[in-house]
Design an enzyme around this catalytic site. Structure first.
Site, PDB file in Angstrom:
ATOM      1  CE  LYS A 196      42.764 -15.278  -9.155  1.00  0.00           C
ATOM      2  NZ  LYS A 196      42.982 -14.859  -7.764  1.00  0.00           N
ATOM      3  CE  LYS A 204      47.695 -11.245 -12.125  1.00  0.00           C
ATOM      4  NZ  LYS A 204      46.550 -10.555 -11.600  1.00  0.00           N
ATOM      5  CG  HIS A 237      39.249  -9.128  -0.977  1.00  0.00           C
ATOM      6  ND1 HIS A 237      39.454 -10.339  -1.603  1.00  0.00           N
ATOM      7  CD2 HIS A 237      39.668  -8.177  -1.839  1.00  0.00           C
ATOM      8  CE1 HIS A 237      39.972 -10.115  -2.807  1.00  0.00           C
ATOM      9  NE2 HIS A 237      40.125  -8.816  -2.961  1.00  0.00           N
ATOM     10  CD  GLU A 253      46.814  -4.954  -5.995  1.00  0.00           C
ATOM     11  OE1 GLU A 253      47.608  -5.887  -5.742  1.00  0.00           O
ATOM     12  OE2 GLU A 253      45.585  -5.020  -5.756  1.00  0.00           O
ATOM     13  CG  HIS A 262      41.138  -3.613  -4.862  1.00  0.00           C
ATOM     14  ND1 HIS A 262      40.638  -4.668  -4.125  1.00  0.00           N
ATOM     15  CD2 HIS A 262      42.251  -4.077  -5.488  1.00  0.00           C
ATOM     16  CE1 HIS A 262      41.417  -5.719  -4.313  1.00  0.00           C
ATOM     17  NE2 HIS A 262      42.396  -5.392  -5.138  1.00  0.00           N
ATOM     18  NE  ARG A 265      46.110 -15.839 -10.772  1.00  0.00           N
ATOM     19  CZ  ARG A 265      45.509 -15.593 -11.917  1.00  0.00           C
ATOM     20  NH1 ARG A 265      45.477 -16.510 -12.849  1.00  0.00           N
ATOM     21  NH2 ARG A 265      44.924 -14.444 -12.132  1.00  0.00           N
ATOM     22  CD  GLU A 317      44.306 -17.798  -6.198  1.00  0.00           C
ATOM     23  OE1 GLU A 317      44.168 -16.888  -7.025  1.00  0.00           O
ATOM     24  OE2 GLU A 317      43.884 -17.754  -5.040  1.00  0.00           O
ATOM     25  CG  ASN A 365      44.928 -13.742  -3.678  1.00  0.00           C
ATOM     26  OD1 ASN A 365      44.570 -12.907  -4.485  1.00  0.00           O
ATOM     27  ND2 ASN A 365      44.733 -15.036  -3.852  1.00  0.00           N
ATOM     28  NE  ARG A 413      27.411 -23.776 -23.199  1.00  0.00           N
ATOM     29  CZ  ARG A 413      26.567 -24.082 -24.178  1.00  0.00           C
ATOM     30  NH1 ARG A 413      26.947 -23.936 -25.438  1.00  0.00           N
ATOM     31  NH2 ARG A 413      25.380 -24.546 -23.897  1.00  0.00           N
ATOM     32  CG  HIS A 454      44.490  -9.034  -2.303  1.00  0.00           C
ATOM     33  ND1 HIS A 454      45.801  -8.602  -2.272  1.00  0.00           N
ATOM     34  CD2 HIS A 454      43.967  -8.536  -3.456  1.00  0.00           C
ATOM     35  CE1 HIS A 454      46.047  -7.891  -3.367  1.00  0.00           C
ATOM     36  NE2 HIS A 454      44.954  -7.828  -4.094  1.00  0.00           N
TER      37      HIS A 454
HETATM   38  N1  LIG Z   1      41.097  -9.710 -11.900  1.00  0.00           N
HETATM   39  C1  LIG Z   1      42.126  -9.538 -11.112  1.00  0.00           C
HETATM   40  O1  LIG Z   1      43.089 -10.318 -11.133  1.00  0.00           O
HETATM   41  C2  LIG Z   1      42.152  -8.351 -10.200  1.00  0.00           C
HETATM   42  C3  LIG Z   1      43.345  -8.001  -9.560  1.00  0.00           C
HETATM   43  C4  LIG Z   1      43.353  -6.839  -8.780  1.00  0.00           C
HETATM   44  C5  LIG Z   1      42.199  -6.082  -8.636  1.00  0.00           C
HETATM   45  N2  LIG Z   1      41.057  -6.466  -9.276  1.00  0.00           N
HETATM   46  C6  LIG Z   1      39.832  -5.673  -9.169  1.00  0.00           C
HETATM   47  O2  LIG Z   1      40.075  -4.399  -9.754  1.00  0.00           O
HETATM   48  C7  LIG Z   1      39.139  -3.468  -9.188  1.00  0.00           C
HETATM   49  C8  LIG Z   1      39.834  -2.166  -8.897  1.00  0.00           C
HETATM   50  O3  LIG Z   1      40.325  -1.639 -10.084  1.00  0.00           O
HETATM   51  P1  LIG Z   1      40.735  -0.102 -10.212  1.00  0.00           P
HETATM   52  O4  LIG Z   1      41.517   0.283  -9.026  1.00  0.00           O
HETATM   53  O5  LIG Z   1      41.306   0.053 -11.546  1.00  0.00           O
HETATM   54  O6  LIG Z   1      39.347   0.662 -10.022  1.00  0.00           O
HETATM   55  P2  LIG Z   1      38.237   1.241 -11.031  1.00  0.00           P
HETATM   56  O7  LIG Z   1      38.071   0.382 -12.205  1.00  0.00           O
HETATM   57  O8  LIG Z   1      37.055   1.526 -10.186  1.00  0.00           O
HETATM   58  O9  LIG Z   1      38.884   2.616 -11.525  1.00  0.00           O
HETATM   59  C9  LIG Z   1      39.078   3.637 -10.588  1.00  0.00           C
HETATM   60  C10 LIG Z   1      38.404   4.948 -11.012  1.00  0.00           C
HETATM   61  O10 LIG Z   1      39.226   5.605 -11.956  1.00  0.00           O
HETATM   62  C11 LIG Z   1      38.482   5.950 -13.110  1.00  0.00           C
HETATM   63  N3  LIG Z   1      39.423   5.874 -14.233  1.00  0.00           N
HETATM   64  C12 LIG Z   1      39.946   4.779 -14.770  1.00  0.00           C
HETATM   65  N4  LIG Z   1      40.876   5.079 -15.661  1.00  0.00           N
HETATM   66  C13 LIG Z   1      40.934   6.426 -15.715  1.00  0.00           C
HETATM   67  C14 LIG Z   1      41.728   7.346 -16.452  1.00  0.00           C
HETATM   68  N5  LIG Z   1      42.701   6.941 -17.260  1.00  0.00           N
HETATM   69  N6  LIG Z   1      41.493   8.662 -16.291  1.00  0.00           N
HETATM   70  C15 LIG Z   1      40.535   9.084 -15.412  1.00  0.00           C
HETATM   71  N7  LIG Z   1      39.781   8.272 -14.666  1.00  0.00           N
HETATM   72  C16 LIG Z   1      39.986   6.953 -14.819  1.00  0.00           C
HETATM   73  C17 LIG Z   1      37.369   4.938 -13.146  1.00  0.00           C
HETATM   74  O11 LIG Z   1      36.268   5.426 -13.882  1.00  0.00           O
HETATM   75  C18 LIG Z   1      37.045   4.780 -11.668  1.00  0.00           C
HETATM   76  O12 LIG Z   1      36.215   5.830 -11.252  1.00  0.00           O
HETATM   77  C19 LIG Z   1      38.541  -4.134  -7.968  1.00  0.00           C
HETATM   78  O13 LIG Z   1      37.226  -4.516  -8.241  1.00  0.00           O
HETATM   79  C20 LIG Z   1      39.423  -5.365  -7.769  1.00  0.00           C
HETATM   80  O14 LIG Z   1      38.717  -6.430  -7.184  1.00  0.00           O
HETATM   81  C21 LIG Z   1      41.018  -7.587 -10.037  1.00  0.00           C
END
Ligand SMILES: NC(=O)c1ccc[n+]([C@@H]2O[C@H](COP(=O)([O-])OP(=O)(O)OC[C@H]3O[C@@H](n4cnc5c(N)ncnc54)[C@H](O)[C@@H]3O)[C@@H](O)[C@H]2O)c1
Length: 361
Positions: free
Chosen positions: A145, A229, A254, A187, A267, A243, A239, A247, A123, A250
Protein backbone atom coordinates in the site's frame (compact mmCIF):
# COMPACT_ATOMS: atom_id res chain seq x y z
CA UNK A 1 28.14 -14.76 10.67
CA UNK A 2 24.85 -13.21 11.72
CA UNK A 3 21.77 -15.19 10.88
CA UNK A 4 19.13 -13.19 9.11
CA UNK A 5 15.50 -14.08 9.41
CA UNK A 6 13.37 -14.18 6.28
CA UNK A 7 9.65 -14.11 5.64
CA UNK A 8 8.40 -14.80 2.13
CA UNK A 9 5.29 -13.06 0.88
CA UNK A 10 3.46 -15.30 -1.57
CA UNK A 11 0.47 -14.79 -3.81
CA UNK A 12 0.61 -13.03 -7.15
CA UNK A 13 3.56 -10.80 -6.14
CA UNK A 14 6.34 -12.85 -4.58
CA UNK A 15 8.97 -11.09 -2.52
CA UNK A 16 11.16 -11.68 0.49
CA UNK A 17 11.39 -9.75 3.74
CA UNK A 18 14.87 -10.05 5.25
CA UNK A 19 15.36 -9.05 8.87
CA UNK A 20 18.65 -8.62 10.70
CA UNK A 21 21.44 -6.25 11.67
CA UNK A 22 23.72 -4.70 9.03
CA UNK A 23 21.51 -5.09 5.95
CA UNK A 24 21.94 -1.44 4.88
CA UNK A 25 25.64 -2.18 4.27
CA UNK A 26 24.98 -5.43 2.41
CA UNK A 27 25.53 -4.41 -1.22
CA UNK A 28 24.83 -7.88 -2.62
CA UNK A 29 21.46 -8.04 -0.90
CA UNK A 30 20.62 -4.43 -1.75
CA UNK A 31 21.41 -5.03 -5.42
CA UNK A 32 19.92 -8.53 -5.64
CA UNK A 33 16.76 -7.44 -7.48
CA UNK A 34 18.27 -4.41 -9.24
CA UNK A 35 17.83 -4.42 -13.03
CA UNK A 36 18.81 -0.88 -14.11
CA UNK A 37 19.47 2.46 -12.39
CA UNK A 38 18.95 3.07 -8.67
CA UNK A 39 17.25 6.00 -6.97
CA UNK A 40 17.23 6.35 -3.19
CA UNK A 41 14.52 8.41 -1.46
CA UNK A 42 14.99 9.33 2.19
CA UNK A 43 14.16 12.06 4.69
CA UNK A 44 16.36 14.67 6.32
CA UNK A 45 16.57 12.81 9.65
CA UNK A 46 17.44 9.41 8.19
CA UNK A 47 19.66 10.50 5.28
CA UNK A 48 22.52 11.90 7.43
CA UNK A 49 22.63 8.59 9.31
CA UNK A 50 22.27 6.00 6.55
CA UNK A 51 22.10 7.40 3.00
CA UNK A 52 25.83 7.40 2.22
CA UNK A 53 26.18 3.87 3.54
CA UNK A 54 23.46 2.63 1.20
CA UNK A 55 24.94 4.53 -1.77
CA UNK A 56 28.41 3.11 -1.01
CA UNK A 57 27.13 -0.44 -0.61
CA UNK A 58 25.19 -0.27 -3.89
CA UNK A 59 28.12 1.24 -5.79
CA UNK A 60 30.49 -1.39 -4.43
CA UNK A 61 28.13 -4.18 -5.47
CA UNK A 62 27.53 -2.71 -8.94
CA UNK A 63 30.51 -0.65 -10.11
CA UNK A 64 29.43 1.99 -12.63
CA UNK A 65 25.82 1.96 -11.40
CA UNK A 66 23.88 5.16 -12.06
CA UNK A 67 22.44 6.23 -8.68
CA UNK A 68 20.29 9.24 -7.93
CA UNK A 69 18.99 10.30 -4.55
CA UNK A 70 16.56 12.79 -3.08
CA UNK A 71 15.70 13.76 0.46
CA UNK A 72 12.46 15.21 1.80
CA UNK A 73 11.69 16.88 5.12
CA UNK A 74 10.98 14.29 7.84
CA UNK A 75 7.48 13.81 9.21
CA UNK A 76 3.88 13.12 8.27
CA UNK A 77 3.53 16.72 7.03
CA UNK A 78 5.62 15.66 4.01
CA UNK A 79 3.19 12.97 2.89
CA UNK A 80 1.46 15.33 0.45
CA UNK A 81 0.75 15.57 -3.26
CA UNK A 82 3.16 18.52 -3.39
CA UNK A 83 6.06 16.44 -1.98
CA UNK A 84 5.05 13.55 -4.25
CA UNK A 85 5.39 15.96 -7.19
CA UNK A 86 8.86 16.96 -5.99
CA UNK A 87 9.89 13.31 -5.75
CA UNK A 88 8.73 12.68 -9.31
CA UNK A 89 10.63 15.80 -10.48
CA UNK A 90 13.79 14.49 -8.81
CA UNK A 91 13.38 11.03 -10.35
CA UNK A 92 12.79 12.58 -13.78
CA UNK A 93 15.75 14.98 -13.44
CA UNK A 94 18.01 12.05 -12.55
CA UNK A 95 16.95 10.42 -15.84
CA UNK A 96 15.65 7.23 -14.24
CA UNK A 97 14.50 4.74 -16.86
CA UNK A 98 11.84 2.05 -17.05
CA UNK A 99 14.08 -0.56 -15.41
CA UNK A 100 15.07 1.66 -12.46
CA UNK A 101 14.59 0.67 -8.82
CA UNK A 102 13.43 3.19 -6.23
CA UNK A 103 14.81 2.47 -2.74
CA UNK A 104 12.68 3.83 0.11
CA UNK A 105 15.09 4.49 2.99
CA UNK A 106 13.21 5.62 6.08
CA UNK A 107 10.04 5.21 8.07
CA UNK A 108 6.49 4.74 6.85
CA UNK A 109 6.27 8.28 5.50
CA UNK A 110 9.22 7.76 3.15
CA UNK A 111 8.00 4.23 2.35
CA UNK A 112 4.49 5.37 1.43
CA UNK A 113 5.62 8.37 -0.60
CA UNK A 114 8.56 6.72 -2.38
CA UNK A 115 6.42 3.64 -3.01
CA UNK A 116 3.74 5.81 -4.61
CA UNK A 117 6.39 7.60 -6.71
CA UNK A 118 7.69 4.17 -7.85
CA UNK A 119 4.12 3.10 -8.67
CA UNK A 120 3.54 6.21 -10.79
CA UNK A 121 6.90 6.81 -12.49
CA UNK A 122 6.58 5.46 -16.04
CA UNK A 123 3.44 3.64 -14.80
CA UNK A 124 5.44 1.62 -12.31
CA UNK A 125 9.08 0.83 -11.60
CA UNK A 126 10.50 -1.50 -8.95
CA UNK A 127 10.56 -0.42 -5.33
CA UNK A 128 12.74 -1.88 -2.57
CA UNK A 129 11.69 -0.93 0.92
CA UNK A 130 14.47 -0.20 3.44
CA UNK A 131 12.42 0.48 6.60
CA UNK A 132 14.26 2.22 9.44
CA UNK A 133 11.46 2.56 12.02
CA UNK A 134 9.89 -0.31 13.91
CA UNK A 135 6.50 0.67 12.54
CA UNK A 136 7.76 0.51 8.97
CA UNK A 137 9.49 -2.83 9.61
CA UNK A 138 6.40 -4.51 11.02
CA UNK A 139 3.75 -2.88 8.90
CA UNK A 140 4.08 -0.18 6.26
CA UNK A 141 6.97 -1.65 4.23
CA UNK A 142 5.08 -4.91 3.66
CA UNK A 143 1.98 -5.32 1.53
CA UNK A 144 2.34 -2.72 -1.20
CA UNK A 145 0.00 0.00 0.00
CA UNK A 146 1.41 3.38 -0.98
CA UNK A 147 -0.21 6.77 -0.55
CA UNK A 148 -0.14 10.42 0.37
CA UNK A 149 -2.54 12.33 2.63
CA UNK A 150 -4.98 15.09 1.74
CA UNK A 151 -6.30 17.75 4.14
CA UNK A 152 -9.56 15.77 3.96
CA UNK A 153 -8.01 12.56 5.25
CA UNK A 154 -5.12 10.12 5.51
CA UNK A 155 -3.85 8.05 2.59
CA UNK A 156 -6.64 9.14 0.26
CA UNK A 157 -4.51 9.15 -2.90
CA UNK A 158 -2.28 6.21 -3.66
CA UNK A 159 -1.80 2.85 -5.31
CA UNK A 160 -1.20 -0.81 -4.55
CA UNK A 161 2.42 -1.40 -5.56
CA UNK A 162 4.08 -4.37 -3.84
CA UNK A 163 7.84 -4.01 -3.26
CA UNK A 164 10.43 -6.23 -4.97
CA UNK A 165 12.07 -6.81 -1.59
CA UNK A 166 12.03 -5.55 1.99
CA UNK A 167 15.30 -5.30 3.93
CA UNK A 168 14.76 -4.48 7.60
CA UNK A 169 18.11 -3.58 9.19
CA UNK A 170 17.41 -4.00 12.89
CA UNK A 171 20.63 -2.13 13.78
CA UNK A 172 18.94 1.06 12.46
CA UNK A 173 16.53 0.89 15.40
CA UNK A 174 19.40 1.91 17.70
CA UNK A 175 19.15 5.51 16.47
CA UNK A 176 15.36 5.59 16.51
CA UNK A 177 13.90 8.01 19.10
CA UNK A 178 12.23 6.14 22.00
CA UNK A 179 8.86 7.69 21.18
CA UNK A 180 9.03 6.23 17.66
CA UNK A 181 10.01 2.79 18.98
CA UNK A 182 6.99 2.82 21.27
CA UNK A 183 4.74 3.90 18.40
CA UNK A 184 5.93 0.88 16.41
CA UNK A 185 5.06 -1.38 19.32
CA UNK A 186 1.43 -0.29 18.94
CA UNK A 187 1.29 -1.97 15.52
CA UNK A 188 3.02 -5.05 16.98
CA UNK A 189 0.32 -5.27 19.69
CA UNK A 190 -2.26 -5.01 16.91
CA UNK A 191 -1.19 -8.39 15.45
CA UNK A 192 -1.61 -10.04 18.83
CA UNK A 193 -5.00 -8.41 19.25
CA UNK A 194 -6.42 -9.38 15.87
CA UNK A 195 -4.92 -12.78 15.03
CA UNK A 196 -2.47 -14.16 17.62
CA UNK A 197 -3.56 -14.39 21.26
CA UNK A 198 -0.34 -16.21 22.37
CA UNK A 199 1.64 -13.28 20.90
CA UNK A 200 -0.12 -11.00 23.42
CA UNK A 201 1.17 -13.28 26.21
CA UNK A 202 4.66 -13.13 24.68
CA UNK A 203 4.52 -9.33 24.45
CA UNK A 204 3.47 -9.06 28.08
CA UNK A 205 6.36 -11.34 29.10
CA UNK A 206 8.92 -9.51 26.92
CA UNK A 207 7.76 -5.89 27.31
CA UNK A 208 10.86 -4.79 29.23
CA UNK A 209 13.28 -6.35 26.74
CA UNK A 210 11.46 -4.72 23.82
CA UNK A 211 11.44 -1.31 25.47
CA UNK A 212 15.15 -1.67 26.23
CA UNK A 213 15.81 -2.29 22.52
CA UNK A 214 16.96 -5.89 23.03
CA UNK A 215 18.03 -7.14 19.58
CA UNK A 216 16.73 -10.68 19.93
CA UNK A 217 13.35 -9.61 21.32
CA UNK A 218 12.91 -6.99 18.59
CA UNK A 219 13.88 -9.43 15.83
CA UNK A 220 11.35 -11.94 17.15
CA UNK A 221 8.59 -9.30 17.34
CA UNK A 222 9.39 -8.06 13.82
CA UNK A 223 9.54 -11.53 12.26
CA UNK A 224 6.31 -12.64 13.91
CA UNK A 225 4.51 -9.43 12.91
CA UNK A 226 5.78 -9.68 9.33
CA UNK A 227 4.67 -13.31 9.10
CA UNK A 228 1.14 -12.26 10.10
CA UNK A 229 1.12 -9.34 7.70
CA UNK A 230 2.48 -11.53 4.89
CA UNK A 231 -0.17 -14.20 5.46
CA UNK A 232 -3.01 -11.69 5.44
CA UNK A 233 -1.72 -9.77 2.42
CA UNK A 234 -1.18 -13.03 0.52
CA UNK A 235 -4.81 -14.02 1.07
CA UNK A 236 -6.22 -10.60 0.24
CA UNK A 237 -3.75 -8.32 -1.59
CA UNK A 238 -6.29 -5.64 -2.54
CA UNK A 239 -8.27 -5.51 0.71
CA UNK A 240 -11.52 -7.02 -0.46
CA UNK A 241 -11.86 -8.98 2.79
CA UNK A 242 -9.51 -10.07 5.60
CA UNK A 243 -6.84 -7.46 4.97
CA UNK A 244 -9.14 -4.84 6.46
CA UNK A 245 -8.47 -6.46 9.87
CA UNK A 246 -5.06 -4.78 9.77
CA UNK A 247 -6.94 -1.51 10.16
CA UNK A 248 -8.00 -2.39 13.71
CA UNK A 249 -7.94 0.90 15.62
CA UNK A 250 -7.20 2.87 12.47
CA UNK A 251 -10.62 4.42 11.82
CA UNK A 252 -10.49 6.15 15.21
CA UNK A 253 -6.74 6.70 14.88
CA UNK A 254 -6.87 8.30 11.43
CA UNK A 255 -9.72 10.57 12.55
CA UNK A 256 -7.56 11.78 15.46
CA UNK A 257 -4.53 12.34 13.22
CA UNK A 258 -6.59 14.24 10.65
CA UNK A 259 -8.36 16.33 13.31
CA UNK A 260 -4.96 17.30 14.70
CA UNK A 261 -3.73 18.30 11.25
CA UNK A 262 -1.04 15.55 11.41
CA UNK A 263 0.82 17.56 14.03
CA UNK A 264 -0.30 15.93 17.28
CA UNK A 265 -0.13 12.23 18.10
CA UNK A 266 2.14 10.30 15.77
CA UNK A 267 0.60 7.47 13.77
CA UNK A 268 1.39 4.56 16.11
CA UNK A 269 0.21 6.56 19.12
CA UNK A 270 -3.06 7.40 17.36
CA UNK A 271 -3.47 3.70 16.53
CA UNK A 272 -2.93 2.81 20.22
CA UNK A 273 -5.74 5.18 21.23
CA UNK A 274 -7.81 3.93 18.30
CA UNK A 275 -7.46 0.28 19.33
CA UNK A 276 -8.72 1.07 22.82
CA UNK A 277 -11.64 3.01 21.31
CA UNK A 278 -12.39 0.10 18.97
CA UNK A 279 -12.30 -2.24 21.99
CA UNK A 280 -14.71 0.04 23.86
CA UNK A 281 -17.02 0.08 20.84
CA UNK A 282 -16.87 -3.72 20.64
CA UNK A 283 -17.66 -3.90 24.34
CA UNK A 284 -20.71 -1.65 23.82
CA UNK A 285 -21.84 -3.92 20.99
CA UNK A 286 -21.56 -6.95 23.31
CA UNK A 287 -18.69 -8.54 21.35
CA UNK A 288 -15.84 -8.34 23.84
CA UNK A 289 -15.55 -7.91 27.58
CA UNK A 290 -14.38 -5.11 29.85
CA UNK A 291 -11.56 -7.46 30.92
CA UNK A 292 -10.40 -7.71 27.27
CA UNK A 293 -10.32 -3.92 26.98
CA UNK A 294 -8.49 -3.60 30.30
CA UNK A 295 -5.82 -6.09 29.18
CA UNK A 296 -5.25 -4.27 25.87
CA UNK A 297 -5.14 -0.91 27.62
CA UNK A 298 -2.69 -2.27 30.20
CA UNK A 299 -0.26 -3.61 27.59
CA UNK A 300 -0.33 -0.39 25.55
CA UNK A 301 0.24 1.65 28.72
CA UNK A 302 3.17 -0.57 29.61
CA UNK A 303 4.68 0.33 26.25
CA UNK A 304 4.30 4.01 27.21
CA UNK A 305 1.54 4.60 24.66
CA UNK A 306 -1.47 6.90 25.04
CA UNK A 307 -4.77 5.09 25.55
CA UNK A 308 -7.14 8.03 25.64
CA UNK A 309 -7.89 10.62 22.96
CA UNK A 310 -6.13 13.96 23.38
CA UNK A 311 -8.42 16.51 25.08
CA UNK A 312 -10.36 19.04 23.05
CA UNK A 313 -11.18 16.95 19.98
CA UNK A 314 -14.72 17.54 18.77
CA UNK A 315 -16.74 14.29 18.33
CA UNK A 316 -18.60 15.78 15.32
CA UNK A 317 -15.32 16.55 13.56
CA UNK A 318 -13.99 13.08 14.34
CA UNK A 319 -17.18 11.50 13.00
CA UNK A 320 -16.98 13.59 9.84
CA UNK A 321 -13.44 12.27 9.27
CA UNK A 322 -14.60 8.71 9.90
CA UNK A 323 -17.27 9.05 7.22
CA UNK A 324 -14.52 9.89 4.71
CA UNK A 325 -12.20 7.12 5.92
CA UNK A 326 -11.60 4.50 3.24
CA UNK A 327 -13.15 1.86 5.47
CA UNK A 328 -16.44 3.75 5.38
CA UNK A 329 -18.61 2.65 2.49
CA UNK A 330 -21.89 3.95 1.13
CA UNK A 331 -23.88 1.77 3.58
CA UNK A 332 -22.70 3.54 6.76
CA UNK A 333 -19.76 3.32 9.13
CA UNK A 334 -17.65 0.19 8.94
CA UNK A 335 -15.36 -0.79 11.80
CA UNK A 336 -12.94 -3.51 12.65
CA UNK A 337 -14.51 -4.83 15.81
CA UNK A 338 -12.87 -7.06 18.38
CA UNK A 339 -14.05 -10.39 19.72
CA UNK A 340 -11.29 -10.50 22.34
CA UNK A 341 -7.63 -11.64 22.20
CA UNK A 342 -6.65 -12.84 18.73
CA UNK A 343 -10.03 -12.35 17.05
CA UNK A 344 -11.36 -9.44 15.02
CA UNK A 345 -13.76 -8.92 12.13
CA UNK A 346 -15.23 -6.28 9.90
CA UNK A 347 -18.65 -4.97 10.91
CA UNK A 348 -20.64 -2.75 8.57
CA UNK A 349 -23.55 -0.50 9.46
CA UNK A 350 -22.34 0.38 12.96
CA UNK A 351 -24.82 2.96 14.35
CA UNK A 352 -23.30 6.41 14.70
CA UNK A 353 -24.92 6.71 18.12
CA UNK A 354 -22.67 3.90 19.45
CA UNK A 355 -19.56 5.52 17.99
CA UNK A 356 -20.61 8.88 19.40
CA UNK A 357 -21.02 7.31 22.84
CA UNK A 358 -17.44 5.98 22.69
CA UNK A 359 -16.13 9.35 21.52
CA UNK A 360 -17.97 11.08 24.33
CA UNK A 361 -16.06 8.86 26.76
N1 LIG B 1 1.51 1.46 3.73
C1 LIG B 1 1.05 0.87 4.80
O1 LIG B 1 0.57 -0.27 4.75
C2 LIG B 1 1.14 1.58 6.12
C3 LIG B 1 0.91 0.87 7.30
C4 LIG B 1 1.09 1.54 8.51
C5 LIG B 1 1.45 2.88 8.53
N2 LIG B 1 1.66 3.53 7.35
C6 LIG B 1 2.08 4.93 7.33
O2 LIG B 1 3.36 5.02 7.94
C7 LIG B 1 3.53 6.37 8.42
C8 LIG B 1 4.18 6.34 9.78
O3 LIG B 1 5.43 5.74 9.67
P1 LIG B 1 6.55 5.93 10.80
O4 LIG B 1 5.92 5.76 12.12
O5 LIG B 1 7.66 5.08 10.41
O6 LIG B 1 6.88 7.49 10.73
P2 LIG B 1 8.00 8.36 9.99
O7 LIG B 1 8.32 7.82 8.66
O8 LIG B 1 7.53 9.76 10.09
O9 LIG B 1 9.29 8.16 10.91
C9 LIG B 1 9.26 8.67 12.22
C10 LIG B 1 10.43 9.62 12.50
O10 LIG B 1 11.58 8.86 12.78
C11 LIG B 1 12.67 9.29 11.97
N3 LIG B 1 13.48 8.09 11.73
C12 LIG B 1 13.17 7.05 10.95
N4 LIG B 1 14.06 6.08 11.09
C13 LIG B 1 14.99 6.52 11.96
C14 LIG B 1 16.16 5.95 12.52
N5 LIG B 1 16.52 4.70 12.26
N6 LIG B 1 16.90 6.70 13.36
C15 LIG B 1 16.50 7.97 13.68
N7 LIG B 1 15.39 8.55 13.21
C16 LIG B 1 14.64 7.82 12.36
C17 LIG B 1 12.01 9.87 10.75
O11 LIG B 1 12.86 10.78 10.10
C18 LIG B 1 10.78 10.54 11.34
O12 LIG B 1 11.15 11.79 11.87
C19 LIG B 1 2.16 7.01 8.41
O13 LIG B 1 2.10 7.93 7.36
C20 LIG B 1 1.22 5.84 8.15
O14 LIG B 1 0.07 6.23 7.45
C21 LIG B 1 1.50 2.91 6.16
Amino acid sequence: MTQHRTVDVGGSHLYRITIGPGLLDDGALLAATLRGDAFVVSDDAVAPLYLQRVLDALSAARPGLRIGHWTMPAGEGSKTLATFGQAIDAIASAGMRRDATVYALGGGVVGDLAGFAAAAWMRGVDCVQLPTTLLAMVDSSVGGKTAVDLPQGKNLVGAFHPPRAVLADTAALRTLPARELRAGLAEVVKYGAIVDAPFLDWLEANADALLAGDDAALAEAIARSCAHKAAIVERDPYEHGDRALLNFGHTFGHAIETSQGYGGLIHGEAVAVGMVQAALLSERLGLSSAADTARLRGLLRRFGLPVEPPPGLDPDTLLAHMRLDKKAQSGGLRFIVWDGAGRARVLAGVPESEVRAVLAG
